[in-house]
Scaffold this motif. Structure first.
Motif, short mmCIF file in Angstrom:
data_model
loop_
_atom_site.label_atom_id
_atom_site.label_comp_id
_atom_site.label_asym_id
_atom_site.label_seq_id
_atom_site.Cartn_x
_atom_site.Cartn_y
_atom_site.Cartn_z
N GLN A 181 0.78 -1.13 -0.03
CA GLN A 181 -0.14 0.02 0.06
C GLN A 181 0.79 1.45 -0.10
O GLN A 181 0.56 2.26 -0.77
CB GLN A 181 -0.93 -0.08 1.20
CG GLN A 181 -2.00 -1.04 0.94
CD GLN A 181 -2.75 -1.42 2.33
OE1 GLN A 181 -2.38 -0.40 3.25
NE2 GLN A 181 -3.64 -1.95 2.55
N ASP A 183 3.84 1.53 -1.11
CA ASP A 183 4.53 1.56 -2.70
C ASP A 183 3.48 2.24 -3.55
O ASP A 183 4.04 2.88 -4.26
CB ASP A 183 4.94 0.13 -2.91
CG ASP A 183 6.14 -0.28 -2.16
OD1 ASP A 183 6.91 0.49 -1.56
OD2 ASP A 183 6.61 -1.34 -2.23
N ALA A 184 2.03 1.66 -3.31
CA ALA A 184 1.34 2.12 -4.33
C ALA A 184 0.96 3.83 -4.18
O ALA A 184 1.21 4.55 -5.09
CB ALA A 184 -0.05 1.59 -4.00
N THR A 187 4.22 5.70 -5.50
CA THR A 187 3.94 5.75 -7.06
C THR A 187 3.26 6.78 -7.60
O THR A 187 3.35 7.72 -8.22
CB THR A 187 3.72 4.25 -7.46
OG1 THR A 187 4.90 3.49 -7.17
CG2 THR A 187 3.85 4.39 -9.01
N THR A 188 1.92 6.64 -6.90
CA THR A 188 0.90 7.63 -7.14
C THR A 188 1.38 9.19 -6.88
O THR A 188 1.10 10.30 -7.64
CB THR A 188 -0.51 7.35 -6.26
OG1 THR A 188 -0.92 6.00 -6.86
CG2 THR A 188 -1.48 8.37 -6.92
#
Length: 232
Positions: A181, A183-184, A187-188
Motif C-alpha cells: 500500500q 509503495d502504491a 508511486t501515485t
C-alpha cells in the motif's frame, strides 16, 4: 511429573501407559484452529495422495510364453478393470468433501493411531483393534484416519502436527500488505509530482535530477521541456 495425561499438546503429547488412557487423552486434546483450517484447505490434494497410496499404479501384465496376442489383450483388460474397480472403491471410501464437524476428531484419531508406538506391545494392539465413531464413519483408528484422508495430509505436511504454528505468519502478511500500500501511494504521489513539474516547464533531465535530490535549476520553459520528453 504428570502421571494421568493432564499435560501435553498435539505437538508435545503425553506418554501414557494403556490403550484406554491413550484413546481417552487423544479424544479430548485441543487441536488449534490453524491446524484444522490447513487440513480443510488441503483436503482435495490430501484425498488424492491418500487414494493413490492405497491403489498401486496400474501395470499392464507382461506377456507370458504361450499367450496369444488376444489372450494377452484380454488379461490386460481384466487387469485394467480390476484396477478401476479398486480405484472406484477408494474414491467412494474417502469422501469428496471433508465434514468440518468431524475434522477435529479425525485429526485426534489420526494422531492416536500415529503415536500408538509409545505404548506396550499388547496395548498397541488394543488401540489398533479399537472401534471408533467419527462423524458418520465407524472403524478402527487406521480406517478412520484413511477415511478422512489424514495420511495424505501428513505426507504433504510432515511438520503440521509436530511443529508449533508460526505466530508471526499473520503479522508478516499484514506487513507485506502495508508495504504494498505504501509503495502504491508513493508511486501515485511521485506521478502527481512529476506531472506538476512538467506543467511548470521542467525538462526530463531536470525532473530526474530533482528526484535524485539535486537542484534542477530554473524551468527551461514549455517548448524546450516538451522537446526533451519527445527526445526521450
Amino acid at each position: 511429573m504428570s502421571e494421568n495425561g493432564t499435560d501435553g499438546s498435539i505437538y508435545f503429547p503425553e506418554r501414557l501407559h494403556s490403550a484406554d488412557e491413550h484413546l481417552s487423552w487423544w479424544s479430548t486434546v485441543p487441536v488449534p484452529d490453524e491446524v484444522l483450517q490447513s487440513v480443510m484447505d488441503d483436503y482435495t490434494s490430501s484425498r488424492a495422495v491418500t487414494i493413490n497410496s492405497m491403489v498401486p499404479d496400474f501395470e499392464k501384465p507382461a506377456k507370458q510364453p504361450g499367450w496369444s496376442q488376444a489372450e494377452h489383450e484380454a488379461r490386460s483388460r481384466d487387469k485394467a478393470e480390476e484396477y478401476n474397480q479398486s480405484l472406484r472403491r477408494w474414491k467412494e471410501h474417502v469422501p469428496e468433501k471433508l465434514d468440518r464437524f468431524a475434522v477435529r476428531d479425525a485429526v485426534r484419531t489420526h494422531l492416536a493411531w500415529t503415536y500408538r508406538y509409545t505404548l506396550p506391545a499388547d496395548e498397541q494392539t488394543k488401540v489398533e483393534q479399537a472401534r471408533l465413531t467419527v462423524g458418520d464413519f465407524r472403524g478402527t483408528p487406521a480406517e478412520v484416519s484413511t477415511h478422512f484422508a489424514m495420511p495424505g495430509f501428513a505426507a504433504r505436511h510432515p511438520e503440521a502436527f509436530t511443529r508449533l504454528p508460526d505466530d508471526n505468519t499473520v503479522l508478516r502478511r499484514q506487513l507485506e500488505q502495508l508495504r504494498a500500500q505504501v509503495d502504491a501511494v508513493d508511486t501515485t504521489t511521485k506521478k502527481m509530482y512529476v506531472s506538476d513539474m512538467v506543467e511548470q516547464g521542467y525538462s526530463s533531465d531536470q525532473i530526474e535530477a530533482d528526484l535524485r535530490g539535486e537542484r534542477p535549476g530554473a524551468p527551461v520553459g514549455g517548448r524546450k521541456a516538451l522537446k526533451s520528453f519527445k527526445k526521450d
